[in-house]
Design a protein around this motif. Structure first.
Motif, mmCIF file in Angstrom:
data_model
loop_
_atom_site.group_PDB
_atom_site.id
_atom_site.type_symbol
_atom_site.label_atom_id
_atom_site.label_comp_id
_atom_site.label_asym_id
_atom_site.label_seq_id
_atom_site.Cartn_x
_atom_site.Cartn_y
_atom_site.Cartn_z
ATOM 1 N N ALA A 219 -7.317 -1.527 12.967
ATOM 2 C CA ALA A 219 -7.287 -2.943 13.347
ATOM 3 C C ALA A 219 -6.675 -3.789 12.228
ATOM 4 C CB ALA A 219 -8.698 -3.429 13.689
ATOM 5 N N LEU A 220 -7.006 -3.470 10.990
ATOM 6 C CA LEU A 220 -6.404 -4.172 9.846
ATOM 7 C C LEU A 220 -4.898 -3.946 9.817
ATOM 8 C CD1 LEU A 220 -8.989 -3.517 6.989
ATOM 9 C CD2 LEU A 220 -8.340 -5.745 7.926
ATOM 10 N N ALA A 221 -4.487 -2.708 10.053
ATOM 11 C CA ALA A 221 -3.054 -2.383 10.042
ATOM 12 C C ALA A 221 -2.325 -3.102 11.167
ATOM 13 C CB ALA A 221 -2.856 -0.872 10.153
ATOM 14 N N GLU A 222 -2.939 -3.187 12.321
ATOM 15 C CA GLU A 222 -2.324 -3.869 13.456
ATOM 16 C C GLU A 222 -2.076 -5.344 13.142
ATOM 17 O OE1 GLU A 222 -0.545 -4.464 17.018
ATOM 18 O OE2 GLU A 222 -1.169 -2.507 16.241
ATOM 19 N N LYS A 223 -2.968 -5.932 12.383
ATOM 20 C CA LYS A 223 -2.840 -7.354 12.065
ATOM 21 C C LYS A 223 -1.996 -7.614 10.813
ATOM 22 C CE LYS A 223 -5.388 -11.608 11.636
ATOM 23 N NZ LYS A 223 -6.607 -12.317 11.906
ATOM 24 N N TYR A 224 -2.166 -6.780 9.767
ATOM 25 C CA TYR A 224 -1.565 -7.095 8.470
ATOM 26 C C TYR A 224 -0.480 -6.123 7.993
ATOM 27 C CZ TYR A 224 -5.411 -10.406 7.993
ATOM 28 O OH TYR A 224 -6.293 -11.446 8.183
ATOM 29 N N ASN A 225 -0.313 -4.989 8.661
ATOM 30 C CA ASN A 225 0.665 -3.999 8.199
ATOM 31 C C ASN A 225 1.333 -3.322 9.393
ATOM 32 O OD1 ASN A 225 2.180 -2.215 6.686
ATOM 33 N ND2 ASN A 225 0.457 -0.997 5.969
ATOM 34 N N ARG A 226 1.961 -4.116 10.236
ATOM 35 C CA ARG A 226 2.588 -3.582 11.451
ATOM 36 C C ARG A 226 3.736 -2.618 11.150
ATOM 37 N NH1 ARG A 226 2.212 -6.211 16.611
ATOM 38 N NH2 ARG A 226 0.289 -7.376 16.640
ATOM 39 N N GLN A 227 4.361 -2.758 9.981
ATOM 40 C CA GLN A 227 5.482 -1.880 9.633
ATOM 41 C C GLN A 227 5.007 -0.511 9.147
ATOM 42 O OE1 GLN A 227 5.019 -4.909 8.018
ATOM 43 N NE2 GLN A 227 6.279 -6.113 9.399
ATOM 44 N N GLY A 228 3.724 -0.378 8.858
ATOM 45 C CA GLY A 228 3.184 0.905 8.406
ATOM 46 C C GLY A 228 3.648 1.297 7.017
ATOM 47 N N ILE A 229 3.753 0.331 6.125
ATOM 48 C CA ILE A 229 4.203 0.569 4.750
ATOM 49 C C ILE A 229 3.024 1.051 3.909
ATOM 50 C CG2 ILE A 229 5.154 -0.528 2.684
ATOM 51 C CD1 ILE A 229 6.451 -2.599 4.635
ATOM 52 N N PHE A 230 3.278 2.050 3.069
ATOM 53 C CA PHE A 230 2.261 2.580 2.158
ATOM 54 C C PHE A 230 2.868 2.774 0.786
ATOM 55 C CE2 PHE A 230 0.650 3.744 6.285
ATOM 56 C CZ PHE A 230 -0.704 3.529 6.170
ATOM 57 N N PRO A 231 2.237 2.306 -0.282
ATOM 58 C CA PRO A 231 1.121 1.378 -0.252
ATOM 59 C C PRO A 231 1.618 -0.012 0.124
ATOM 60 C CG PRO A 231 1.804 1.688 -2.515
ATOM 61 C CD PRO A 231 2.652 2.597 -1.665
ATOM 62 N N PHE A 232 0.727 -0.800 0.637
ATOM 63 C CA PHE A 232 1.041 -2.175 1.020
ATOM 64 C C PHE A 232 -0.139 -3.023 0.587
ATOM 65 C CE2 PHE A 232 1.664 -5.570 4.344
ATOM 66 C CZ PHE A 232 2.900 -6.005 3.871
ATOM 67 N N VAL A 233 0.145 -4.083 -0.159
ATOM 68 C CA VAL A 233 -0.901 -4.929 -0.727
ATOM 69 C C VAL A 233 -0.730 -6.341 -0.176
ATOM 70 C CG1 VAL A 233 -1.928 -5.809 -2.859
ATOM 71 C CG2 VAL A 233 -0.912 -3.510 -2.816
ATOM 72 N N VAL A 234 -1.785 -6.852 0.435
ATOM 73 C CA VAL A 234 -1.770 -8.178 1.039
ATOM 74 C C VAL A 234 -2.765 -9.057 0.276
ATOM 75 C CG1 VAL A 234 -2.140 -9.502 3.164
ATOM 76 C CG2 VAL A 234 -1.272 -7.147 3.289
#
Length: 146
Positions: free
Chosen positions: A100-115
């Protein structure tokens, strides 16, 4: 004698936890802590057992005493981990929260990704792995905070 041993064990446990990174794994809990303490949330998407840049970022920044000490006073750390090994599998409930967090804040599926966000979930800025010292990474994160 037993009293001294118990006291010593308590002190050892307390001193060990002082430098332990306090990662939240639930957005609602992180928001509550952030609001209560007037701190931003640092949401980290990582693949802890397969993503080489994630592992490098953990070793170079998140796991350092310098970062832990600073983060403890200035950030609410929220982790969304996506391990791949069966031995590291997350409970289904946690996996669903992370998705759910990824769907809202990391739709591109980038790793690592820091928001970097505020207590209401408003995004201030985003970054990823960079070959920086803990102090430089802290400055990078702080550059987003309004």
């Amino acid at each position: 004698m037993k009293q001294y041993l118990v006291l010593l064990l308590l002190l050892m446990t307390a001193s060990g936890s002082v430098l332990a990174q306090d990662w939240q794994t639930d957005l609602n809990v992180a928001k509550y802590i952030a609001k209560t303490n007037e701190m931003p949330i640092i949401l980290v998407f990582q693949g802890s057992d397969w993503c080489a840049p994630c592992i490098k970022l953990d070793r170079a920044v998140w796991s350092t005493d310098k970062f832990k000490e600073y983060a403890d006073k200035h950030y609410v750390m929220l982790q969304a981990d996506f391990p791949r090994r069966k031995s590291n599998a997350l409970p289904k409930e946690q996996l669903n929260k992370n998705k759910a967090l990824a769907e809202k804040y990391n739709r591109q599926g980038i790793f690592p990704f820091v928001v970097v966000m505020n207590a209401d979930g408003e995004v201030y800025g985003e970054t990823s792995y960079k070959k920086l010292s803990p102090e430089q990474y802290i400055a990078e994160l702080n550059s987003f905070i309004k």
